[in-house]
Design a protein around this motif. Structure first.
Motif: not given
Lengths: 572, 572
Positions: A134-138, A146-150, A227-229, A282-291
Motif C-alpha cells: 500500500e505504501a508503494l502504491e501510494h 514496476d519492479v517491486y509490486l508484482p 523513507l527508503f526501500l 517519510g512519516m506521511r508514507a509511513m503512516f499509509t503503511m501504519m494505518n
C-alpha cells in the motif's frame, strides 16, 4: 485441536452489521459481489483450517533462529507461506495493475483475522507485506512500482517496516539512521533498527525493507525523516534478485511468544536504498503503511480471540467435572455458570471487536471508492479503536481461555497459554495501545469532534429506531451513547492535550464498549430480536456494556492528582 | 534490576490500616511488639533483596528438571532455600512447641509477600510447607507431630499438597487414589496425583506429601476422602530419613512460567502413609491447609505486583522518549500521562490488595487469639477475596508492567514478561478464582450475610466518621458501600445458588474494589488527608473505584440469558 474459520460470522456481519453492500455498489468495488465474497472466505477458511493451523504449535516449539546470518524458519512455515502466497492472500486488496485482486479491505481484514486465528506467527509476514504494497502504491515512482509490486503482490518477495531504533521507539523522530546520497539517485543507508518483524526468512527470494532514515540536511524530529526501500538483494536489470545489499541480521530477540516469527535486529552498513515519496516526507508514507498495519494488528487480536475461544470451548464441552447445575446439561464444565459466563464474554467481545474492525475496513473502502472526507474521517477515527480494542480483546479472551482450562491452561502442551503469549505483543507493536488512545483523543478529535459526534449520532439513530421493536435492547444502547457523548464533550473542552491523554486509554475503551453495543444491537435487529445473536447481544448489554460508566469516570478525571506523587514518592 | 522490600508500607498498613496493635495486645501474640515486627520485616527484607531476588531470572532460564527420578533445581536455589530455612522464615507463625516463632499470620503474610516479589518460584516451596505445618498442628497425632513438625519447622524437610488427579480438579471428590490399611496402623497409598508443586527437590532431606485418598469403605464424593502423610523417606526410629517410600516423580510439567518450581506428576505405588485426622474427614484437614494456602497465594499475587511495579517504575524513570509534557519533568517516560496513569494504577491496586490480605491475616490472628466466631467469620469471608483479588491484581499489574516497557516488555531478557508468566498460575491453583468467588457467594454468605454486612457496616462507619474531615474522600466510599450492599442483598435473596454463581466473579471483584477504597481512606485519614498516601487514595477513588458499578450490574444479572446459547450455538 482443530480450528474452524467462522465464515458465517463474517458473512453475517458483512450483510447485516457493517453493510458491505454499500461497498460493492461502488464502481471501484463492483466485483465484490456476495457470491465472490463468500467464495473467497470459504477458500481462505480451507487453507487456514487445513494448512496453517497445524503450524501454530510447531512455530512455538521450534522458534526461528539465526544460522550464519540467515534466518531459519520453523518446519513447515515455508509451505504455509507458499499456500498464502499462491492463494493470492497477500494481495486481496492490492491493485490489479500489479496482480492484486483489487477487492475491499473488508475482505482482507476478514481473511487476515482467520489467518491470525490459525497461526499468528506466520500471519505477521504477509501483514507487513500488505502495508508495504500500500505504501508503494501510494508513494513510489512507477519504476519502483514496476519492479517491486508484482513480486510483493505474488508473495515471491516480502516486505518489512523499519522504524524503531534503540533510542527511538514511540518517539520515532529520535531516529539516527542516516541516508547519504550516492550521486546516482540511490542512497547509502547506515544505522541499526530493532524489532523488525520477519526481517529475514529462508522462503522468499527477496526481503524488501522500508526504512526510515534521515538525509544529511534533514531537520531534527519527525520532519526530517525520509523513507527508503532497501532490498536484501538488489534487483538486476531483469528485476530478479541480484547482488546482496550491505545489510545483515545481527540477532533475533527471545520473546514471550510469537516464536515462529523472527524479530530481528537489522544492521545497515551503507546499504543501497531508494527514496520513496519526497525527501523529509517519510512519516506521511509511513503512516499509509501504519494505518493499514494498525487495522491489521487489531485483526490479529480478533483472530487470536476467535482461536482461543474455540480452543477453550472445545475443552469446556469435553471436560467433565462436578455435577451439572442445569436441567438437561451436558455434564461438562460448559454447564457451570462461571465457565459459561467466561465463554459468553469471550464470544460477545470477539463479535464486538470484529464488527468494529470490519466497520473500519468498510470505511476505508468507502473512502477509497468515494474519496469523501466523511468516510476518510470515519476510517481515521475507527482505526485506533479497532487496533486497541481488537488487541485488548485478543489478550483478555486468550487470558480467559487459559482460565477456562484451569490447571491445564498453565501447561504449555495444552496450547492455551500460547495464544496469550503470542497475542500479548499486539497491544505493543504498531504503536502501543496507549499511543492509539492518544491518537484518538488528539489527532482524531482535531476536527472538533465532528467524526466522533457523527458516529454517536448513528448509534443513537439506530437505538431510537429500535425502540419500538426491541426496547429492552435499544434503551441501554441509547443511554450509553448519551453518557459517551458527555465524555466526548469533556474531552473536546480540554485544550490542554495532556488532560485528554490522562484518560485516553479508558476513553478509547469506553468508546469501543458502546460501539460494540451498537453492533450487537444491529445483529439483534437483523434477527428480529430472537435467536442466538440476539441472546449474545442481551448478554453483552447486561453484563459488559455497563463497564463504560466506570471507564468514563476514569477517562474524565484528567490530570487532577495524576502527578501528585513525585518520582521519589512513587519509589517509596 | 534490584528489588527493595517495601518495609515501610507493611509497617504503615499494620499501624494505621489493619490495626495489628489489637493482635499484639492479645495474650497469644503479646510478643509481637512493634519493635519485633519491624526487626523481622527488616531482616526478611535483607534476605529477599540480597539472596533471593538474584535467583529470579536464574530460575526462569534454568528450569527444574528430572534426572534419574530426582528433581534437579536451578543453580542457587539450594542456597536460597537454605537462607529461608535457617532464617526461620518457613515458620514465623508455627507453634513454638516445635520450634516456630509463634508470631501472627500478619507477619507471615508480609514476609511471604516480599519473598514472592523476590523470587516466586522458590517461595512456593515454603508456602506449601507452612500449610502442611498448620494442618499437622491441628489434625495430626502427637506421635506424628513430634517426628515431623520440628523438621518441617526448621525447613530440613518440606511439605507438599496432593489433591488433584487427572479426572479430579476443581471436583476433588472425584479422586480415585486408594488407601488400604496395612494392618499396622499405616496405609498403602496407590494412585497418581498431578500438579504437585515442589513434589521433589535436591536440597531438603525429606519431602512430606499430604495426600488425599479414599479408604476401601469410603463413600463416593468428598465425604469419603481421608488425608494421609506420605514421606519420601520413611523416618527411622530416631526420626531421621530412612527407607525410601514407594513413590516417585513420573514427570515435570512444562509451564507458562514458574520454571524454577518443579510441578510434578506423582506416582504412589502402595506407598506407606499415616492417617491425619479422622477417617473420611480428610477434606476438613485439607481445608485448614488450603485456607492458609489461599491467603498465601493471594500474597504471591501481591508480591509479584510489587516486584513488577518496581521493575516498571525503574524503567519509566530511566527511559527517555519524546518531550516531557510537564513543567519540571524528568524527561523520562514517567512524565507521560498514560505511563503515569499505569504506574499509579499499579501502585494503588497493589496497596489495596495488600491491605485486604493483611486485614484477612489480622482476622485469622484475632480468631486464633480470641476464638470468637465473629473473627472466624471475618477471616473466612476475606480469604477468597484476598486470594482472588490479590492474584488478579498480580496478573493485571504484571501485564501493565509489560506495557510500560513497550517493545522491551515482550523481550524475555528484560524480565517484565517473566512476572506475568510466573504469576498467571496464581489465579488457577489453590482453587481457581472462579471457585473462590463461588465460595464467597455461597458458603461465605451461608450465615445469612452477617459477616458481609458487618464488614460493610465498618466501611460505612469509617466513611461516616471521615465526612467531617475528608468529605471528598469519604463520600465516594460511602456511596460505593451502599451500592455494594444492594448487590449483597440481591445475592442473599437468591436461594438458587446458580443465580449467585453466574455473577460471583464480578461480585467478588466489586467487593474488593470497595474494600480497597475503605483501606485507602484509612491510609488517607492517618495522613490527615495530605501526603502521598492521600494522593494515592484520591487517584484510586476517582479512577478505579468507579469500576464497582459496572461490576455489580454484571454480578446481579444472574442466570438470565446466560444459557440462552446452546452448545451448538456456542460452537456456531
Amino acid at each position: 485441536m482443530p480450528y474452524r474459520a467462522p465464515v458465517d460470522d463474517y458473512q453475517f456481519i458483512f450483510d447485516h452489521v457493517v453493510d458491505l453492500d454499500q461497498v460493492s455498489q461502488t464502481d471501484r468495488f463492483s466485483e465484490a459481489t456476495p457470491d465472490l465474497t463468500n467464495a473467497i472466505l470459504t477458500e481462505a477458511a480451507r487453507m487456514c483450517e487445513d494448512v496453517l493451523h497445524p503450524l501454530q504449535r510447531v512455530g512455538d516449539q521450534n522458534p526461528a533462529y539465526l544460522e550464519n546470518g540467515v534466518v531459519r524458519t520453523p518446519p513447515g512455515f515455508a509451505d504455509g507461506y507458499k499456500a498464502i502466497a499462491t492463494g493470492g492472500w497477500v494481495s486481496i486488496s492490492a491493485a490489479p495493475a500489479h496482480g492484486g485482486m483489487g477487492l475491499p479491505m473488508a475482505l482482507t481484514t476478514a481473511v487476515n483475522d482467520m489467518i491470525s486465528s490459525a497461526c499468528l506467527s506466520i500471519q505477521l509476514n504477509p501483514l507487513m507485506t500488505q502495508g508495504q504494497i500500500e505504501a508503494l502504491e501510494h508513494h513510489a515512482s512507477d519504476a519502483i512500482k514496476d519492479v517491486y509490486l508484482p513480486k510483493l503482490v505474488s508473495g515471491e518477495w516480502c516486505g518489512t517496516m523499519n522504524l524503531t531504533e534503540a533510542q527511538a521507539g514511540s518517539d520515532v523522530g529520535a531516529l539516527r539512521t542516516k541516508a547519504d546520497p550516492n550521486g546516482d539517485g540511490t542512497y547509502a543507508i547506515t544505522g541499526q533498527k530493532i524489532y523488525i518483524s520477519w526481517g529475514d526468512n529462508d522462503f522468499t527470494e527477496n526481503v524488501c525493507h522500508l526504512v526510515l532514515a534521515r538525509l544529511p540536511d534533514g531537520p531534527a524530529g519527525t520532519k526530517g525523516i525520509s523513507l527508503f526501500l532497501v532490498p536484501k538483494y538488489i534487483p538486476d536489470d531483469t528485476g530478479q534478485p541480484g547482488q546482496a545489499n550491505s545489510l545483515s541480521v545481527v540477532s533475533l530477540e527471545h520473546k514471550m511468544g510469537l516464536h515462529g516469527s523472527p524479530t530481528c535486529v537489522m544492521q545497515y552498513d551503507g546499504a543501497t536504498g531508494w527514496l520513496i515519496g519526497k525527501e523529509h516526507d517519510g512519516m506521511r508514507a509511513m503512516f499509509t503503511m501504519m494505518n493499514n498495519a494498525r487495522l491489521g494488528v487489531g485483526g490479529q487480536g480478533i483472530g487470536v480471540a476467535e482461536g482461543a475461544y474455540q480452543h477453550a470451548l472445545a475443552y469446556a464441552l469435553d471436560r467433565i467435572q462436578g455435577r451439572t447445575p442445569i436441567d438437561g446439561g451436558t455434564g461438562a464444565i460448559v454447564d457451570h455458570a462461571d465457565v459459561r459466563r467466561m465463554l459468553m464474554t469471550m464470544k460477545a467481545d470477539a463479535f464486538a471487536a470484529r464488527a468494529i474492525a470490519l466497520a473500519c475496513a468498510v470505511a476505508i473502502d468507502m473512502e477509497t471508492a468515494t474519496g469523501t472526507a466523511e468516510w476518510a474521517a470515519r476510517a481515521a477515527f475507527l482505526t485506533p479503536i479497532a487496533k486497541a480494542f481488537g488487541t485488548d480483546t485478543g489478550i483478555a479472551v486468550a487470558d480467559m481461555g487459559v482460565q477456562v482450562h484451569g490447571g491445564m491452561g498453565y501447561i504449555e502442551e495444552t496450547g492455551a497459554a500460547q495464544y496469550l503469549r503470542d497475542v500479548r505483543v499486539s497491544a505493543i507493536y504498531e504503536g502501543t495501545n496507549g499511543i492509539q488512545a492518544m491518537d484518538l483523543v488528539a489527532r482524531k478529535l482535531s476536527d472538533g469532534g465532528e467524526a466522533a459526534h457523527a458516529l454517536i449520532d448513528e448509534i443513537e439513530a439506530q437505538a431510537e429506531a429500535a425502540r419500538s421493536t426491541l426496547p429492552d435492547l435499544a434503551e441501554p444502547v441509547w443511554q450509553a451513547s448519551e453518557t459517551l457523548r458527555e465524555g466526548l464533550d469533556w474531552m473536546l473542552a480540554r485544550s490542554d492535550l495532556n488532560q485528554r491523554f490522562a484518560g485516553a486509554v479508558p476513553f478509547l475503551r469506553a468508546f469501543a464498549r458502546v460501539l460494540g453495543a451498537h453492533y450487537h444491537l444491529a445483529a439483534a435487529l437483523a434477527e428480529g430480536g430472537t435467536g442466538p445473536r440476539s441472546a449474545l447481544a442481551r448478554f453483552y448489554l447486561a453484563r459488559l456494556l455497563p463497564e463504560h460508566e466506570g471507564l468514563l469516570a476514569h477517562a474524565t478525571a484528567g490530570t487532577d492528582g495524576l502527578y501528585a506523587l513525585s518520582p521519589e514518592d512513587l519509589s517509596a
